[in-house]
Design a protein around this motif. Structure first.
Motif, mmCIF file in Angstrom:
data_model
loop_
_atom_site.group_PDB
_atom_site.id
_atom_site.type_symbol
_atom_site.label_atom_id
_atom_site.label_comp_id
_atom_site.label_asym_id
_atom_site.label_seq_id
_atom_site.Cartn_x
_atom_site.Cartn_y
_atom_site.Cartn_z
ATOM 1 N N LYS A 4 0.893 -1.220 -0.098
ATOM 2 C CA LYS A 4 0.026 -0.015 0.167
ATOM 3 C C LYS A 4 0.930 1.114 -0.082
ATOM 4 C CE LYS A 4 -4.031 1.683 2.097
ATOM 5 N NZ LYS A 4 -5.392 1.329 2.828
ATOM 6 N N THR A 5 0.481 2.285 -0.720
ATOM 7 C CA THR A 5 1.219 3.523 -0.787
ATOM 8 C C THR A 5 0.437 4.619 -0.302
ATOM 9 O OG1 THR A 5 2.424 2.862 -2.659
ATOM 10 C CG2 THR A 5 2.320 5.152 -2.207
ATOM 11 N N SER A 6 0.952 5.291 0.699
ATOM 12 C CA SER A 6 0.119 6.737 1.201
ATOM 13 C C SER A 6 1.191 7.760 1.610
ATOM 14 C CB SER A 6 -0.698 6.234 2.436
ATOM 15 O OG SER A 6 0.466 5.811 3.428
ATOM 16 N N ASN A 7 0.959 8.944 1.256
ATOM 17 C CA ASN A 7 1.875 9.985 1.572
ATOM 18 C C ASN A 7 3.259 9.846 1.125
ATOM 19 O OD1 ASN A 7 0.231 11.922 3.156
ATOM 20 N ND2 ASN A 7 0.065 10.093 4.543
ATOM 21 N N GLY A 8 3.123 9.373 -0.310
ATOM 22 C CA GLY A 8 4.475 8.978 -1.006
ATOM 23 C C GLY A 8 5.141 8.084 -0.512
ATOM 24 N N VAL A 9 4.777 7.283 0.532
ATOM 25 C CA VAL A 9 5.598 5.833 1.108
ATOM 26 C C VAL A 9 4.916 4.895 0.768
ATOM 27 C CG1 VAL A 9 6.570 5.099 3.060
ATOM 28 C CG2 VAL A 9 6.316 7.674 2.912
ATOM 29 N N ARG A 10 5.498 3.792 0.288
ATOM 30 C CA ARG A 10 5.009 2.653 -0.056
ATOM 31 C C ARG A 10 5.332 1.463 0.777
ATOM 32 N NH1 ARG A 10 4.471 -0.754 -5.536
ATOM 33 N NH2 ARG A 10 4.446 -2.783 -4.694
ATOM 34 N N VAL A 11 4.470 0.788 1.749
ATOM 35 C CA VAL A 11 4.699 -0.206 2.706
ATOM 36 C C VAL A 11 4.362 -1.461 2.019
ATOM 37 C CG1 VAL A 11 4.339 -1.305 4.913
ATOM 38 C CG2 VAL A 11 4.467 1.400 4.527
ATOM 39 N N PRO A 27 -3.156 -23.511 22.325
ATOM 40 C CA PRO A 27 -2.735 -23.414 21.092
ATOM 41 C C PRO A 27 -1.698 -21.975 20.882
ATOM 42 C CG PRO A 27 -4.736 -22.599 21.439
ATOM 43 C CD PRO A 27 -4.250 -23.046 22.667
ATOM 44 N N ARG A 28 -0.658 -22.149 20.242
ATOM 45 C CA ARG A 28 0.122 -21.080 19.956
ATOM 46 C C ARG A 28 0.646 -21.092 18.105
ATOM 47 N NH1 ARG A 28 4.423 -17.372 21.536
ATOM 48 N NH2 ARG A 28 6.115 -17.770 20.595
ATOM 49 N N PHE A 29 0.245 -20.321 17.662
ATOM 50 C CA PHE A 29 0.632 -20.111 16.046
ATOM 51 C C PHE A 29 1.397 -18.775 15.893
ATOM 52 C CE2 PHE A 29 -3.213 -22.475 16.579
ATOM 53 C CZ PHE A 29 -2.933 -23.492 15.993
ATOM 54 N N PHE A 30 2.575 -18.941 15.427
ATOM 55 C CA PHE A 30 3.489 -17.828 14.986
ATOM 56 C C PHE A 30 4.019 -17.768 13.794
ATOM 57 C CE2 PHE A 30 7.416 -15.421 15.632
ATOM 58 C CZ PHE A 30 7.110 -14.654 16.846
ATOM 59 N N TRP A 31 3.968 -16.186 13.483
ATOM 60 C CA TRP A 31 4.393 -15.885 12.106
ATOM 61 C C TRP A 31 5.421 -14.685 12.029
ATOM 62 C CZ3 TRP A 31 -0.505 -17.138 13.294
ATOM 63 C CH2 TRP A 31 -1.255 -18.058 12.617
ATOM 64 N N ALA A 32 6.286 -14.687 11.152
ATOM 65 C CA ALA A 32 7.271 -13.719 11.142
ATOM 66 C C ALA A 32 6.689 -12.826 9.902
ATOM 67 C CB ALA A 32 8.654 -14.255 10.592
ATOM 68 N N TYR A 33 6.881 -11.425 9.897
ATOM 69 C CA TYR A 33 6.578 -10.754 8.690
ATOM 70 C C TYR A 33 7.593 -9.785 8.406
ATOM 71 C CZ TYR A 33 4.971 -7.610 12.760
ATOM 72 O OH TYR A 33 4.985 -6.692 13.735
ATOM 73 N N THR A 34 7.789 -9.566 7.167
ATOM 74 C CA THR A 34 9.117 -8.818 6.709
ATOM 75 C C THR A 34 8.378 -7.472 6.292
ATOM 76 O OG1 THR A 34 10.566 -10.594 6.449
ATOM 77 C CG2 THR A 34 10.957 -8.259 5.333
ATOM 78 N N VAL A 35 8.753 -6.420 6.469
ATOM 79 C CA VAL A 35 8.273 -5.090 6.123
ATOM 80 C C VAL A 35 9.398 -4.181 5.417
ATOM 81 C CG1 VAL A 35 7.099 -2.815 6.789
ATOM 82 C CG2 VAL A 35 6.314 -5.227 7.978
ATOM 83 N N ALA A 36 9.069 -3.806 3.998
ATOM 84 C CA ALA A 36 9.698 -2.707 3.506
ATOM 85 C C ALA A 36 9.081 -1.533 3.509
ATOM 86 C CB ALA A 36 10.118 -3.485 2.071
ATOM 87 N N ILE A 37 9.829 -0.278 3.965
ATOM 88 C CA ILE A 37 9.304 1.073 3.732
ATOM 89 C C ILE A 37 10.015 1.595 2.885
ATOM 90 C CG2 ILE A 37 8.566 3.051 5.321
ATOM 91 C CD1 ILE A 37 8.688 1.166 7.617
ATOM 92 N N GLU A 38 9.398 2.079 1.676
ATOM 93 C CA GLU A 38 10.159 2.773 0.458
ATOM 94 C C GLU A 38 9.640 4.179 0.471
ATOM 95 O OE1 GLU A 38 10.598 0.489 -2.934
ATOM 96 O OE2 GLU A 38 9.103 -0.990 -1.821
ATOM 97 N N ASN A 39 10.658 5.043 0.654
ATOM 98 C CA ASN A 39 10.513 6.426 0.649
ATOM 99 C C ASN A 39 10.152 7.020 -0.711
ATOM 100 O OD1 ASN A 39 9.812 9.453 1.123
ATOM 101 N ND2 ASN A 39 11.594 9.495 2.576
ATOM 102 N N GLY A 40 9.287 6.982 -1.144
ATOM 103 C CA GLY A 40 8.986 7.697 -2.790
ATOM 104 C C GLY A 40 8.764 9.056 -2.679
ATOM 105 N N SER A 41 8.639 9.883 -1.408
ATOM 106 C CA SER A 41 8.579 11.458 -1.275
ATOM 107 C C SER A 41 9.941 11.976 -1.652
ATOM 108 C CB SER A 41 8.044 11.617 -0.084
ATOM 109 O OG SER A 41 9.080 11.709 0.853
ATOM 110 N N ASP A 42 9.736 13.406 -1.805
ATOM 111 C CA ASP A 42 10.998 14.308 -2.059
ATOM 112 C C ASP A 42 11.592 14.783 -1.051
ATOM 113 O OD1 ASP A 42 10.334 14.176 -5.037
ATOM 114 O OD2 ASP A 42 8.908 15.993 -4.769
#
Length: 130
Positions: A4-11, A27-42
């Motif tokens: 998703k992109t908002s305010n020129g930043v894509r996550v 019960p225990r279920f575990f997820w890892a999540y990798t996040v990339a924050i790309e600054n497309g603003s000026d």
């Protein structure tokens, strides 16, 4: 992968179920999540805080707020990317996460950056959210 992109930043978020960290009998279920924050603003931005809304398959909601991401408050220059990996345990075999980052621009203005909703599902399960 969810994006998703908002305010020129894509996550972009890529979740992955961790069988070795999970125990369905608990019960225990575990997820890892990798996040990339790309600054497309000026201008550079600094991530100050995060807000997650985590919902398990039973509809139980957990509201998580904190400073920075993985112990950092990174400054992301225009055209640059900051990537990190974190994790989320759930008591159910599926769930959904969505959230926002609070950042500050070079001009001192606060910026809200949307994190796309993404599914936490077992590898062989039909995804709940696409």
């Amino acid at each position: 992968m969810y994006s998703k992109t908002s305010n020129g930043v894509r996550v972009t978020v890529e979740p992955k179920y961790l069988d070795d960290e999970s125990d369905p009998t608990e019960p225990r279920f575990f997820w890892a999540y990798t996040v990339a924050i790309e600054n497309g603003s000026d201008e550079p931005i600094q991530i100050l805080a995060r807000h997650w809304v985590i919902t398990d398959q039973n509809g139980r909601v957990e509201d998580v707020r904190g400073l920075g991401v993985v112990g950092e408050q990174p400054v992301i220059k225009p055209g640059a990317r900051f990537t990190y990996t974190s994790g989320c345990p759930l008591p159910t075999p599926s769930g959904i996460m969505v959230g926002t980052y609070q950042a500050i621009g070079a001009d001192g203005d606060m910026i809200t950056i949307a994190i796309p909703a993404f599914s936490l599902d077992l590898p062989d399960a039909r995804p709940v959210l696409n």
